[in-house]
Scaffold this active site. Sequence first.
Site, PDB file in Angstrom:
ATOM      1  N   ARG A   1      23.078   9.007  16.603  1.00 45.47           N
ATOM      2  CA  ARG A   1      24.149   9.163  17.596  1.00 45.47           C
ATOM      3  C   ARG A   1      25.296   8.239  17.210  1.00 45.47           C
ATOM      4  NH1 ARG A   1      24.172   4.326  19.799  1.00 45.47           N
ATOM      5  NH2 ARG A   1      22.229   3.298  20.385  1.00 45.47           N
TER       6      ARG A   1
ATOM      7  N   GLY B   1      28.050   5.157  18.295  1.00 42.14           N
ATOM      8  CA  GLY B   1      27.896   3.898  19.020  1.00 42.14           C
ATOM      9  C   GLY B   1      27.071   2.872  18.276  1.00 42.14           C
ATOM     10  N   ASP B   2      26.908   1.724  18.917  1.00 40.97           N
ATOM     11  CA  ASP B   2      26.223   0.591  18.311  1.00 40.97           C
ATOM     12  C   ASP B   2      24.806   0.477  18.868  1.00 40.97           C
ATOM     13  OD1 ASP B   2      25.727  -2.344  17.480  1.00 40.97           O
ATOM     14  OD2 ASP B   2      27.722  -1.993  16.667  1.00 40.97           O
ATOM     15  N   ILE B   3      24.385  -0.715  19.192  1.00 39.09           N
ATOM     16  CA  ILE B   3      23.012  -0.935  19.635  1.00 39.09           C
ATOM     17  C   ILE B   3      22.909  -0.874  21.158  1.00 39.09           C
ATOM     18  CG2 ILE B   3      23.096  -3.470  19.844  1.00 39.09           C
ATOM     19  CD1 ILE B   3      20.295  -3.388  18.340  1.00 39.09           C
TER      20      ILE B   3
ATOM     21  N   TYR C   1      19.738  -0.667  24.585  1.00 43.50           N
ATOM     22  CA  TYR C   1      18.346  -0.859  25.003  1.00 43.50           C
ATOM     23  C   TYR C   1      17.963   0.227  25.991  1.00 43.50           C
ATOM     24  CZ  TYR C   1      14.776  -2.537  28.270  1.00 43.50           C
ATOM     25  OH  TYR C   1      13.680  -2.625  29.100  1.00 43.50           O
TER      26      TYR C   1
ATOM     27  N   ALA D   1      25.240   3.079  29.705  1.00 45.02           N
ATOM     28  CA  ALA D   1      25.644   3.247  28.304  1.00 45.02           C
ATOM     29  C   ALA D   1      25.594   4.726  27.929  1.00 45.02           C
ATOM     30  CB  ALA D   1      24.710   2.455  27.396  1.00 45.02           C
TER      31      ALA D   1
ATOM     32  N   GLY E   1      22.715  11.016  24.863  1.00 45.06           N
ATOM     33  CA  GLY E   1      23.335  11.127  26.178  1.00 45.06           C
ATOM     34  C   GLY E   1      23.633   9.803  26.840  1.00 45.06           C
ATOM     35  N   PHE E   2      23.032   9.574  28.027  1.00 48.03           N
ATOM     36  CA  PHE E   2      23.381   8.405  28.830  1.00 48.03           C
ATOM     37  C   PHE E   2      22.127   7.654  29.266  1.00 48.03           C
ATOM     38  CE2 PHE E   2      22.571  11.765  31.889  1.00 48.03           C
ATOM     39  CZ  PHE E   2      21.892  11.118  32.910  1.00 48.03           C
TER      40      PHE E   2
ATOM     41  N   CYS F   1      26.054  -2.643  22.591  1.00 47.05           N
ATOM     42  CA  CYS F   1      27.163  -1.808  22.096  1.00 47.05           C
ATOM     43  C   CYS F   1      28.130  -2.616  21.228  1.00 47.05           C
ATOM     44  CB  CYS F   1      27.904  -1.145  23.261  1.00 47.05           C
ATOM     45  SG  CYS F   1      26.821  -0.152  24.298  1.00 47.05           S
TER      46      CYS F   1
END
Length: 233
Positions: free
Chosen positions: A88, A90-92, A94, A160, A173-174, A191
Amino acid sequence: MNKKIELLNLGKKDYKETWDFQEELFQKILDKKIQNRRENKQEQTPNYFLLVEHPHVYTLGKSGDIKNLLLSEEKLAEKGATFYKINRGGDITYHGPGQIVGYPILDLENFFTDIHKYLRLLEEMVILTLAEYGVKAERSKGETGVWLDVGTPFARKICAMGVRASRWVTMHGFALNVNANLGYFDNIIPCGINDKAVTSLNVELGKEEIHMQEVEEKLLKHFKALFETEFVS
C-alpha cells in the site's frame, strides 16, 4: 455498473491471512476486468468490504522508511507483535485489538474514477461517525487520515489510511482506533510523522471501552450513504 458491495466481517483474524484474502479478491476483480476488455464484454465486476480486527502487527508501506520502526525483531517477539512490508501507499502503522480495520476492495469504475475523491470519502465516513460521539474530527492538509485539533500543539491522529489501486481496483483501507492500546504506537514513528500524537475514541470520551459493533454500524451507514451503495452478504 455494479454498486452493490459484499460485506464480509472477518472478526479477529491474522494480518497475513487477511492480506492474502484481500489479494485473492483484488485479483478476482482485476481478472474479470481484463476478461471483459479482451472479449469485449460488459459483465459486472464484484465489490467487497472486509471488516476485521488484527492481533498486534506493524506494517510498512512502499514509500515507508524502516527506521520508523523502533523495535528489533527480538523486541517485536517480546511484545507479541509481527511486522510486514506491504504494497500500500504510506509509511509505517500499527494494527491491533480495539481497532476497527476496513478494507474496501472496490472496482471504482462502478462508482467514480478518482482516487483522491475515494480517500476523501473514506475520511468523511470516519469524520461523520466520530461526530455522532460528539468528537470533532477533521483532515490535516497534506496528511491522509483523520485527526483531532489540527493546527494546534495537541494535534493527534485517530484514524490511519493507506490504499493501493490498480486499474481502478482498490485494496487496503483504514484503521480507526476505538479501544486501542496506544502504548504500541510508542514503538514506531506513526506514518513517519514524529511531531503529532495518536489517540483512540475511548480515550477521547474518557471511557474504558466503546462498543465496537456500534461503531462499525455507524461507519457502514455513512459509507453506504457517501458511496450511494448497498451492502449484501
